[in-house]
Design an enzyme around this catalytic site. Structure first.
Site, PDB file in Angstrom:
ATOM      1  N   CYS A 153      20.197  44.838  32.875  1.00 32.30           N
ATOM      2  CA  CYS A 153      19.043  45.511  32.504  1.00 32.30           C
ATOM      3  C   CYS A 153      17.902  45.513  33.642  1.00 32.30           C
ATOM      4  O   CYS A 153      17.098  46.451  33.462  1.00 32.30           O
ATOM      5  CB  CYS A 153      18.500  44.777  31.213  1.00 32.30           C
TER       6      CYS A 153
ATOM      7  N   ASN B 232      14.424  47.097  28.010  1.00 32.58           N
ATOM      8  CA  ASN B 232      15.710  46.348  28.329  1.00 32.58           C
ATOM      9  C   ASN B 232      16.722  46.311  27.518  1.00 32.58           C
ATOM     10  O   ASN B 232      17.951  46.228  27.724  1.00 32.58           O
ATOM     11  CB  ASN B 232      15.174  44.951  28.878  1.00 32.58           C
TER      12      ASN B 232
ATOM     13  N   HIS C 251      11.293  45.515  30.681  1.00 30.18           N
ATOM     14  CA  HIS C 251      11.217  44.950  32.016  1.00 30.18           C
ATOM     15  C   HIS C 251      10.369  45.753  33.053  1.00 30.18           C
ATOM     16  O   HIS C 251      10.684  46.989  33.104  1.00 30.18           O
ATOM     17  CB  HIS C 251      12.667  44.957  32.444  1.00 30.18           C
TER      18      HIS C 251
ATOM     19  N   SER D  87      13.577  39.303  25.367  1.00 28.07           N
ATOM     20  CA  SER D  87      14.651  39.639  24.582  1.00 28.07           C
ATOM     21  C   SER D  87      15.961  39.730  25.502  1.00 28.07           C
ATOM     22  O   SER D  87      17.149  39.920  24.942  1.00 28.07           O
ATOM     23  CB  SER D  87      14.429  41.153  23.945  1.00 28.07           C
TER      24      SER D  87
HETATM   25  N1  LIG Z   1      20.054  40.692  25.026  1.00 28.93           N
HETATM   26  C1  LIG Z   1      19.792  41.596  26.076  1.00 28.93           C
HETATM   27  O1  LIG Z   1      18.984  42.316  26.346  1.00 28.93           O
HETATM   28  C2  LIG Z   1      20.768  41.681  27.145  1.00 28.93           C
HETATM   29  C3  LIG Z   1      20.898  42.485  27.947  1.00 28.93           C
HETATM   30  C4  LIG Z   1      22.000  42.859  28.744  1.00 28.93           C
HETATM   31  C5  LIG Z   1      23.170  42.185  28.467  1.00 28.93           C
HETATM   32  N2  LIG Z   1      23.205  41.176  27.523  1.00 28.93           N
HETATM   33  C6  LIG Z   1      24.564  40.569  27.304  1.00 28.93           C
HETATM   34  O2  LIG Z   1      25.280  40.977  26.224  1.00 28.93           O
HETATM   35  C7  LIG Z   1      25.972  40.070  25.592  1.00 28.93           C
HETATM   36  C8  LIG Z   1      25.073  39.618  24.213  1.00 28.93           C
HETATM   37  O3  LIG Z   1      23.760  39.184  24.348  1.00 28.93           O
HETATM   38  P1  LIG Z   1      22.800  38.963  23.174  1.00 28.93           P
HETATM   39  O4  LIG Z   1      21.782  38.760  23.655  1.00 28.93           O
HETATM   40  O5  LIG Z   1      23.246  40.100  21.967  1.00 28.93           O
HETATM   41  O6  LIG Z   1      23.656  37.464  22.611  1.00 28.93           O
HETATM   42  P2  LIG Z   1      23.646  36.936  21.072  1.00 28.93           P
HETATM   43  O7  LIG Z   1      22.320  37.315  20.602  1.00 28.93           O
HETATM   44  O8  LIG Z   1      23.684  35.508  21.674  1.00 28.93           O
HETATM   45  O9  LIG Z   1      24.641  37.303  20.518  1.00 28.93           O
HETATM   46  C9  LIG Z   1      26.197  36.972  20.688  1.00 28.93           C
HETATM   47  C10 LIG Z   1      27.219  37.528  20.045  1.00 28.93           C
HETATM   48  O10 LIG Z   1      28.286  37.232  20.460  1.00 28.93           O
HETATM   49  C11 LIG Z   1      29.233  36.562  19.239  1.00 28.93           C
HETATM   50  N3  LIG Z   1      30.046  35.542  19.746  1.00 28.93           N
HETATM   51  C12 LIG Z   1      29.757  34.456  20.145  1.00 28.93           C
HETATM   52  N4  LIG Z   1      31.090  33.679  20.474  1.00 28.93           N
HETATM   53  C13 LIG Z   1      31.811  34.371  20.246  1.00 28.93           C
HETATM   54  C14 LIG Z   1      33.381  34.169  20.249  1.00 28.93           C
HETATM   55  N5  LIG Z   1      33.999  33.003  20.664  1.00 28.93           N
HETATM   56  N6  LIG Z   1      34.147  35.225  19.698  1.00 28.93           N
HETATM   57  C15 LIG Z   1      33.569  36.497  19.134  1.00 28.93           C
HETATM   58  N7  LIG Z   1      32.230  36.715  19.297  1.00 28.93           N
HETATM   59  C16 LIG Z   1      31.361  35.749  19.601  1.00 28.93           C
HETATM   60  C17 LIG Z   1      28.157  36.183  18.267  1.00 28.93           C
HETATM   61  O11 LIG Z   1      28.841  35.806  17.177  1.00 28.93           O
HETATM   62  P3  LIG Z   1      28.360  34.824  15.985  1.00 28.93           P
HETATM   63  O12 LIG Z   1      26.979  35.408  15.217  1.00 28.93           O
HETATM   64  O13 LIG Z   1      29.457  34.938  15.103  1.00 28.93           O
HETATM   65  O14 LIG Z   1      28.126  33.703  16.886  1.00 28.93           O
HETATM   66  C18 LIG Z   1      27.188  37.294  18.387  1.00 28.93           C
HETATM   67  O15 LIG Z   1      27.601  38.337  17.627  1.00 28.93           O
HETATM   68  C19 LIG Z   1      25.516  38.888  26.509  1.00 28.93           C
HETATM   69  O16 LIG Z   1      27.022  39.060  27.592  1.00 28.93           O
HETATM   70  C20 LIG Z   1      24.580  39.062  27.285  1.00 28.93           C
HETATM   71  O17 LIG Z   1      24.607  38.634  28.702  1.00 28.93           O
HETATM   72  C21 LIG Z   1      21.881  41.027  26.758  1.00 28.93           C
END
Ligand SMILES: NC(=O)c1ccc[n+]([C@@H]2O[C@H](COP(=O)([O-])OP(=O)(O)OC[C@H]3O[C@@H](n4cnc5c(N)ncnc54)[C@H](OP(=O)(O)O)[C@@H]3O)[C@@H](O)[C@H]2O)c1
Length: 363
Positions: free
Chosen positions: A159, A340, A252, A188
């Protein structure tokens, strides 16, 4: 496209990005969400029950998802059999994400990933549809390596760079070869809100693990070329970055300095603004449903772009730019901003999926 809707799954549906996917896909003209998958902790439970108390979106949870029963993302065959492709945004260890995404691809379920795990796999395209849509051609080579007919992985970039790479891109062919970017990143981006991260209120944290490397290296792959079944990074531009966490919920900002190669004729301020305003990429040519009509919006007011007034521009998919002026050490400096979790995360992935569908990769 005049056809039946593609059936899609969201892996990581309960997370911050997963929730954003669910909202963006609620009434999507091409895609219909059939499967919501997450960890074994959530599997078997109703989506509405699991996200209650951790629904991070300002818009309410749509009725249609409330009673959907979450599937364990590890049940690859079960998910793959119900969908045409999946979006993936999971919070797991990098090697686990890599393995999980490959298992889906090998089960002939294409993955459009928001995760960073495969961004540097040489035959996995990392695509911003307005910039390097041509990198999708590497998918044939990836399918050969994986031994698949349909299955593949395509990723979107981090992002942080989605504010300044779009602005540099149309100028790159005019000779930009040196960029310094300082990013001011919303909470976020760490999957947090002010409620879950109260330390961020009235605070600035000058470190985001891994972000500076991503900000410096990922653009080089995006601007790279395909050679011998791999995407080779460009070496004609150097980027240095500092990434700082700021008390902003979404959006961002980047303060950018850029220089052109010695000896090239530098465009003037007015010429650069014209180039930005008229720039169109493949997403605009194909009129993809999530594509902004105008990719780069230039603001002439000295105090724009601002987070609150600009982050939702064109549904959070446009990039805002302002304050272009000459610099004493670099040739020019300017400020830019993008949403972002929309352009930078789920929205960028949905746009990439639309591009993949329009170009026939999901047939
Ligand atoms: N937030 C952003 O703006 C952003 C931007 C770019 C990239 N990202 C990337 O996108 C990804 C998700 O980010 P997020 O912020 O959405 O994270 P998050 O809010 O922590 O959500 C994580 C998700 O992954 C699932 N998960 C965790 N462990 C798992 C497993 N062992 N098997 C299957 N599912 C599992 C969780 O399920 P449960 O609820 O069941 O635990 C939840 O649905 C990350 O790789 C992050 O680096 C995020």
């Amino acid at each position: 496209m005049n056809q039946k809707k593609f059936k899609v799954g969201i892996i990581g549906a309960t997370g911050m990005v997963g929730q954003r996917f669910a909202l963006l896909l609620e009434n999507h003209p091409w895609f219909e969400v059939k499967v919501l998958a997450a960890s074994a902790r959530s599997a078997g439970k109703k989506y509405g029950d699991v996200v209650e108390g951790r629904w991070h979106m300002t818009k309410d949870l749509p009725e249609k998802y409330k009673d959907m029963v979450i599937v364990d993302a590890e049940n690859v065959e079960e998910v793959a059999s119900q969908v045409d492709f999946c979006f993936c945004a999971v919070n797991m260890k990098k090697d686990e994400i890599k393995a999980l995404e490959e298992r889906y691809a090998k089960a002939e379920c294409p993955i459009v990933s928001n995760n960073s795990a495969h961004r540097f796999t040489p035959d996995v395209p990392m695509v911003i549809p307005e910039i390097n849509a041509d990198h999708l051609e590497i998918i044939d080579a990836q399918r050969k390596r994986l031994g698949t007919k349909r299955g593949f992985i395509a990723v979107k970039s981090n992002c942080s760079l989605q504010s300044y790479v779009p602005a540099i891109h149309p100028l790159k062919e005019l000779g930009v070869n040196k960029v310094l970017a300082c990013t001011y990143q919303a909470i976020s981006g760490a999957g947090k809100t002010f409620k879950t991260w109260p330390e961020m209120i009235d605070n600035v944290i000058p470190y985001i693990g891994g972000e500076e490397e991503k900000s410096e290296q990922e653009p080089l792959k995006i601007w790279g070329h395909i050679e011998n079944n791999e995407i080779v990074k460009t070496d004609d531009i150097a980027i240095t970055a500092q990434c700082i966490r700021v008390p902003v919920s979404d959006g961002h900002t980047a303060a950018v300095f850029m220089s052109f190669k010695d000896g090239v004729k530098k465009p003037s301020v007015d010429e650069i603004i014209k180039i930005w305003e008229s720039y169109k990429g493949r997403a605009q040519e194909l009129e993809l449903p999530s594509a902004p009509k105008q990719f780069l919006h230039y603001f002439t007011e000295p105090d724009r772009p601002q987070i609150k007034s600009e982050r939702n521009l064109e549904n959070g998919m446009a990039v805002s730019v302002g304050r272009l002026r000459e610099d004493t050490q670099y040739d020019y400096k300017f400020v830019c901003m993008s949403h972002n979790t929309l352009r930078g995360a789920a929205g960028g992935a949905v746009l990439l999926a639309e591009l993949l569908c329009a170009e026939g990769y999901m047939d």
